[in-house]
Write a protein that holds these residues in place. Structure first.
Motif, PDB file in Angstrom:
ATOM      1  N   PHE A 190      -3.659   9.530  -4.433  1.00 21.32           N
ATOM      2  CA  PHE A 190      -4.525   8.567  -4.293  1.00 21.32           C
ATOM      3  C   PHE A 190      -4.162   7.391  -3.528  1.00 21.32           C
ATOM      4  CE2 PHE A 190      -5.140  10.575  -8.512  1.00 21.32           C
ATOM      5  CZ  PHE A 190      -6.489  11.134  -8.285  1.00 21.32           C
ATOM      6  N   PRO A 191      -4.773   6.871  -2.258  1.00 21.73           N
ATOM      7  CA  PRO A 191      -4.323   5.816  -1.623  1.00 21.73           C
ATOM      8  C   PRO A 191      -4.571   4.553  -2.616  1.00 21.73           C
ATOM      9  CG  PRO A 191      -5.682   7.222  -0.154  1.00 21.73           C
ATOM     10  CD  PRO A 191      -5.838   7.833  -1.823  1.00 21.73           C
ATOM     11  N   TYR A 192      -3.584   3.777  -2.641  1.00 23.76           N
ATOM     12  CA  TYR A 192      -3.628   2.471  -3.398  1.00 23.76           C
ATOM     13  C   TYR A 192      -3.209   1.176  -2.854  1.00 23.76           C
ATOM     14  CZ  TYR A 192       1.196   2.392  -4.394  1.00 23.76           C
ATOM     15  OH  TYR A 192       2.604   2.046  -4.320  1.00 23.76           O
ATOM     16  N   THR A 193      -3.604  -0.136  -3.260  1.00 23.77           N
ATOM     17  CA  THR A 193      -2.992  -1.160  -2.653  1.00 23.77           C
ATOM     18  C   THR A 193      -2.752  -1.978  -4.093  1.00 23.77           C
ATOM     19  OG1 THR A 193      -5.251  -2.329  -2.541  1.00 23.77           O
ATOM     20  CG2 THR A 193      -4.295  -1.221  -0.794  1.00 23.77           C
ATOM     21  N   VAL A 194      -1.580  -2.597  -4.034  1.00 25.79           N
ATOM     22  CA  VAL A 194      -1.476  -3.806  -4.977  1.00 25.79           C
ATOM     23  C   VAL A 194      -1.254  -5.173  -4.424  1.00 25.79           C
ATOM     24  CG1 VAL A 194       0.688  -4.728  -6.677  1.00 25.79           C
ATOM     25  CG2 VAL A 194       0.210  -2.520  -6.634  1.00 25.79           C
ATOM     26  N   THR A 195      -1.982  -6.031  -4.709  1.00 22.37           N
ATOM     27  CA  THR A 195      -2.225  -7.418  -4.219  1.00 22.37           C
ATOM     28  C   THR A 195      -1.506  -8.329  -5.170  1.00 22.37           C
ATOM     29  OG1 THR A 195      -4.101  -6.645  -3.000  1.00 22.37           O
ATOM     30  CG2 THR A 195      -3.539  -9.111  -3.193  1.00 22.37           C
ATOM     31  N   ILE A 237       2.171 -16.721 -15.203  1.00 23.91           N
ATOM     32  CA  ILE A 237       2.046 -17.463 -13.782  1.00 23.91           C
ATOM     33  C   ILE A 237       1.971 -16.152 -12.944  1.00 23.91           C
ATOM     34  CG2 ILE A 237       3.340 -18.580 -12.048  1.00 23.91           C
ATOM     35  CD1 ILE A 237       4.451 -20.191 -14.131  1.00 23.91           C
ATOM     36  N   GLY A 238       2.842 -15.170 -13.089  1.00 24.38           N
ATOM     37  CA  GLY A 238       2.604 -13.929 -11.952  1.00 24.38           C
ATOM     38  C   GLY A 238       1.479 -13.317 -12.168  1.00 24.38           C
ATOM     39  N   HIS A 239       0.797 -12.766 -11.017  1.00 27.93           N
ATOM     40  CA  HIS A 239      -0.545 -12.112 -11.077  1.00 27.93           C
ATOM     41  C   HIS A 239      -0.558 -11.065 -10.152  1.00 27.93           C
ATOM     42  CE1 HIS A 239      -4.722 -11.377 -11.284  1.00 27.93           C
ATOM     43  NE2 HIS A 239      -4.717 -11.856 -12.558  1.00 27.93           N
ATOM     44  N   TRP A 240      -1.163  -9.845 -10.579  1.00 26.11           N
ATOM     45  CA  TRP A 240      -1.402  -8.992  -9.313  1.00 26.11           C
ATOM     46  C   TRP A 240      -2.325  -8.027  -9.778  1.00 26.11           C
ATOM     47  CZ3 TRP A 240      -0.718  -3.892 -11.172  1.00 26.11           C
ATOM     48  CH2 TRP A 240       0.173  -3.762 -12.221  1.00 26.11           C
ATOM     49  N   THR A 241      -2.894  -7.403  -8.626  1.00 26.76           N
ATOM     50  CA  THR A 241      -4.142  -6.486  -8.978  1.00 26.76           C
ATOM     51  C   THR A 241      -3.841  -5.002  -8.349  1.00 26.76           C
ATOM     52  OG1 THR A 241      -5.452  -7.141  -7.069  1.00 26.76           O
ATOM     53  CG2 THR A 241      -5.858  -8.313  -9.065  1.00 26.76           C
ATOM     54  N   LEU A 242      -4.272  -4.038  -9.119  1.00 29.81           N
ATOM     55  CA  LEU A 242      -4.218  -2.837  -8.528  1.00 29.81           C
ATOM     56  C   LEU A 242      -5.437  -2.031  -8.037  1.00 29.81           C
ATOM     57  CD1 LEU A 242      -2.879   0.084  -8.048  1.00 29.81           C
ATOM     58  CD2 LEU A 242      -3.075   0.747 -10.610  1.00 29.81           C
ATOM     59  N   ASP A 243      -5.694  -1.875  -6.739  1.00 32.51           N
ATOM     60  CA  ASP A 243      -6.837  -1.230  -6.308  1.00 32.51           C
ATOM     61  C   ASP A 243      -6.684   0.162  -5.867  1.00 32.51           C
ATOM     62  OD1 ASP A 243      -9.073  -0.411  -4.415  1.00 32.51           O
ATOM     63  OD2 ASP A 243      -9.421  -2.524  -4.066  1.00 32.51           O
ATOM     64  N   VAL A 244      -7.454   1.049  -6.429  1.00 39.85           N
ATOM     65  CA  VAL A 244      -7.570   2.463  -6.208  1.00 39.85           C
ATOM     66  C   VAL A 244      -8.694   2.850  -5.876  1.00 39.85           C
ATOM     67  CG1 VAL A 244      -7.085   4.689  -7.025  1.00 39.85           C
ATOM     68  CG2 VAL A 244      -5.452   2.860  -7.932  1.00 39.85           C
ATOM     69  N   PRO A 245      -9.184   2.893  -4.732  1.00 39.75           N
ATOM     70  CA  PRO A 245     -10.489   3.244  -4.384  1.00 39.75           C
ATOM     71  C   PRO A 245     -11.201   4.519  -4.942  1.00 39.75           C
ATOM     72  CG  PRO A 245      -9.267   2.649  -2.470  1.00 39.75           C
ATOM     73  CD  PRO A 245      -8.534   2.637  -3.500  1.00 39.75           C
ATOM     74  N   PHE A 246     -10.495   5.564  -4.960  1.00 40.13           N
ATOM     75  CA  PHE A 246     -11.146   6.785  -5.729  1.00 40.13           C
ATOM     76  C   PHE A 246     -11.612   6.521  -7.070  1.00 40.13           C
ATOM     77  CE2 PHE A 246     -10.602  10.461  -8.527  1.00 40.13           C
ATOM     78  CZ  PHE A 246     -11.277  11.334  -7.796  1.00 40.13           C
ATOM     79  N   SER A 288       1.027  -1.269  -0.234  1.00 43.03           N
ATOM     80  CA  SER A 288      -0.022   0.044  -0.029  1.00 43.03           C
ATOM     81  C   SER A 288       0.810   1.322   0.012  1.00 43.03           C
ATOM     82  CB  SER A 288      -1.011  -0.123   1.101  1.00 43.03           C
ATOM     83  OG  SER A 288      -1.661  -0.946   1.265  1.00 43.03           O
ATOM     84  N   GLY A 289       0.305   2.326  -0.651  1.00 39.30           N
ATOM     85  CA  GLY A 289       0.809   3.510  -0.330  1.00 39.30           C
ATOM     86  C   GLY A 289       0.021   4.975  -1.145  1.00 39.30           C
ATOM     87  N   PRO A 290       0.753   6.094  -1.202  1.00 37.33           N
ATOM     88  CA  PRO A 290      -0.101   7.039  -1.870  1.00 37.33           C
ATOM     89  C   PRO A 290       0.455   7.159  -3.392  1.00 37.33           C
ATOM     90  CG  PRO A 290       1.745   7.843  -0.596  1.00 37.33           C
ATOM     91  CD  PRO A 290       1.678   6.347  -0.397  1.00 37.33           C
TER      92      PRO A 290
END
Length: 166
Positions: free
Chosen positions: A116-121, A130-139, A95-97
């Motif tokens: 914008f606060p964000y998370t990368v899971t 194979i590798g997989h990630w998501t970006l979540d930006v609530p805004f 997480s971060g800005p």
């Protein structure tokens, strides 16, 4: 089996640390290209960079950069520092800005200076397909990108061991 070892090491490390003995738990590195998969509301090709040092108190020091290339649903670059992390259901969330800029490098008018606060899971470590990630930006309404690697690697190192989990 490697995934279970890494999860146990991370959980054990964070539980053993006292407030006065914050220590490095793991390092995550990744860069390459990815494609937004069927679960992603946006579509297109991405270049990404993730580097984070994860500490036993939940803090992190690192950087995230995700460039949605020309021809993607929303062309641009979402980037920012990584300042914290957690593990939920075996997945690591960073997480971060963050900020948004156009492909030409200019901050997006009207929102470019907004943080914008964000998370990368990270769902899976590994390389191509194979590798997989998501970006979540609530805004922007939650998960905006669900990414499957098409090149490069996403790896984690713990206690002197490099784990790709693929």
């Amino acid at each position: 089996m490697a995934a279970i070892f890494v999860i146990a090491a991370l959980l054990g490390s964070s539980q053993q640390a006292s407030a006065n003995s914050v220590h490095l738990v793991a390092t995550i590195n990744g860069s390459g290209r990815a494609i937004m998969d069927a679960a992603s509301p946006l579509k297109g090709t991405t270049t990404y960079f993730i580097h984070a040092r994860l500490y036993s108190d939940g803090t992190a020091i690192g950087r995230f950069d995700c460039v949605d290339l020309a021809g993607s649903t929303f062309e641009g670059d979402f980037f920012g520092p990584i300042t914290s992390w957690k593990m939920v259901n075996g997945e690591i969330t960073l997480s971060g800005p963050g900020q948004l800029r156009a492909l030409n490098g200019d901050l997006v008018p009207g929102i470019g200076t907004t943080v914008f606060p964000y998370t990368v899971t990270i769902q899976r470590f590994g390389g191509k397909e194979i590798g997989h990630w998501t970006l979540d930006v609530p805004f922007f309404g939650g998960v905006v990108c669900s990414e499957l690697l098409t090149s490069g690697r996403l790896v984690m190192a713990t206690a002197g061991r490099r784990e790709e989990l693929d």
